[in-house]
Design an enzyme around this catalytic site. Structure first.
Site, PDB file in Angstrom:
ATOM      1  CE  LYS A   1      45.322 -28.298 -51.066  1.00 19.70           C
ATOM      2  NZ  LYS A   1      46.019 -28.224 -52.331  1.00 19.70           N
TER       3      LYS A   1
ATOM      4  N   GLY B   1      53.052 -27.071 -50.394  1.00 19.30           N
ATOM      5  CA  GLY B   1      52.776 -27.651 -51.466  1.00 19.30           C
ATOM      6  C   GLY B   1      51.819 -28.841 -51.079  1.00 19.30           C
TER       7      GLY B   1
ATOM      8  CG  ASP C   1      55.362 -25.509 -38.138  1.00 22.76           C
ATOM      9  OD1 ASP C   1      55.045 -25.618 -39.505  1.00 22.76           O
ATOM     10  OD2 ASP C   1      54.507 -25.014 -37.366  1.00 22.76           O
TER      11      ASP C   1
END
Ligand SMILES: COc1ccc(C(=O)/C=C\Nc2cc(OC)c(C(=O)O)cc2Cl)cc1
Length: 296
Positions: free
Chosen positions: A23, A27, A160
């Site tokens: 999660k 989404g 990221d």
């Protein structure tokens, strides 16, 4: 795309969607069983409506007539996710997650991306009081180096890199996931501005008051340094739940190693070179590949 709510799980074409296994702001990720392939997959479900809202495209307009406000010339948010899919489709490397299929029904809100399932999930959660040993950290770090080298070679900045985006397969190797904020570039490096990714993993040069441009590759190297620190110490080198205080620590605080666990001098040397606050002198990926701790 046929969605039937069977006994208690959703059927999406040949996929039976099951429990949620991931999660995030993007989404959710659900375990999905492909009946034809008789294989399990990780199905990432992105809500298009939520994407539109996140980019402020859907405003509550006073009902003054029906004229539509012309969309600003910025990229439509769906273009962002379609760009992410285009990037993923051309990637094929042992240390990068494999996108298998995209199910995008214009009449449906959910955009579904089926990835090969990495059975063991993220390599570690942060914070943790059971960090990895130096040996295990080196094993996974080498996978991240190879995966990132492949991405940079294909002119992609990930933006990221962090432990929860490093997924463990049942062959015990790590694959880099989540290209939601990745950027393609032309030439030898990206010139980026603005901040994207996860605050505690963001490089100091992105935290400038004035609008500045900075190297994309060096951002991934900094995030690799924060990730390697997390591997062995189980927590981030700079942290504060207040974002302003966090930025200040990342920009100003010296790097400190906890007393325990003790780590080798060569690992300390590598982490210090990755967490060099000056992107000009920060270690580069080719230099990381030949660093004593990595080649030991
Ligand atoms: C414990 O068992 C578990 C097995 C697998 C998982 C898992 O897979 C989680 C996230 N997966 C992903 C997320 C992505 O982005 C956010 C992307 C991407 O967009 O690249 C791809 C994948 Cl696969 C979790 C728990």
């Amino acid at each position: 795309v046929s969605i039937t709510d069977g006994e208690d799980c959703v059927q999406l074409n040949q996929y039976k969607l099951q429990n949620e296994i991931g999660k995030g702001s993007y989404g959710v990720v659900k375990l999905a069983y492909n009946e034809d392939a008789e294989e399990y997959y990780a199905m990432k479900v992105v809500s298009k409506k939520r994407l539109m809202k996140q980019c402020g495209f859907i405003r509550r307009r006073p009902s003054q007539g029906s004229q539509l406000d012309p969309y600003p010339q910025a990229l439509l948010p769906l273009d962002k996710v379609y760009k992410e899919i285009a990037i993923l489709k051309k990637l094929n490397h042992h240390n990068v997650v494999k996108l298998v299929e995209v199910l995008d029904d214009p009449s449906e809100d959910g955009l579904h991306m089926a990835f090969e399932l990495m059975k063991k999930g993220a390599v570690m959660e942060v914070p943790t009081d059971t960090p990895l040993t130096e040996e295990r950290s080196r094993f996974y770090f080498r996978d991240v180096v190879l995966g990132l080298e492949y991405l940079h070679y294909h002119k992609i900045i990930h933006r990221d890199i962090k432990p929860t985006n490093l997924l463990l397969g049942d062959d015990g190797h790590v694959k880099i996931a989540d290209f939601g904020v990745s950027r393609e570039f032309k030439g030898t490096d990206a010139l980026l501005s603005g901040t994207a990714g996860t605050p505690a993993f963001m490089a100091p040069e992105t935290m400038t008051e004035l609008e500045q441009y900075f190297s994309g590759k060096a951002l991934d190297l900094w995030a690799m340094g924060v990730t390697l620190y997390c591997f062995v110490f189980g927590k981030c080198p700079f942290y504060d739940e207040n974002i302003i205080a966090l930025h200040k620590k990342i920009k100003k605080d010296p790097l400190v190693f906890p007393e325990t666990p003790t780590i080798s001098n060569s690992l300390k040397d590598l982490i210090e070179k990755l967490l060099d606050k000056n992107p000009e002198t920060r270690i580069t990926l080719p230099e990381v590949k030949v660093h004593p701790w990595v080649t030991e």
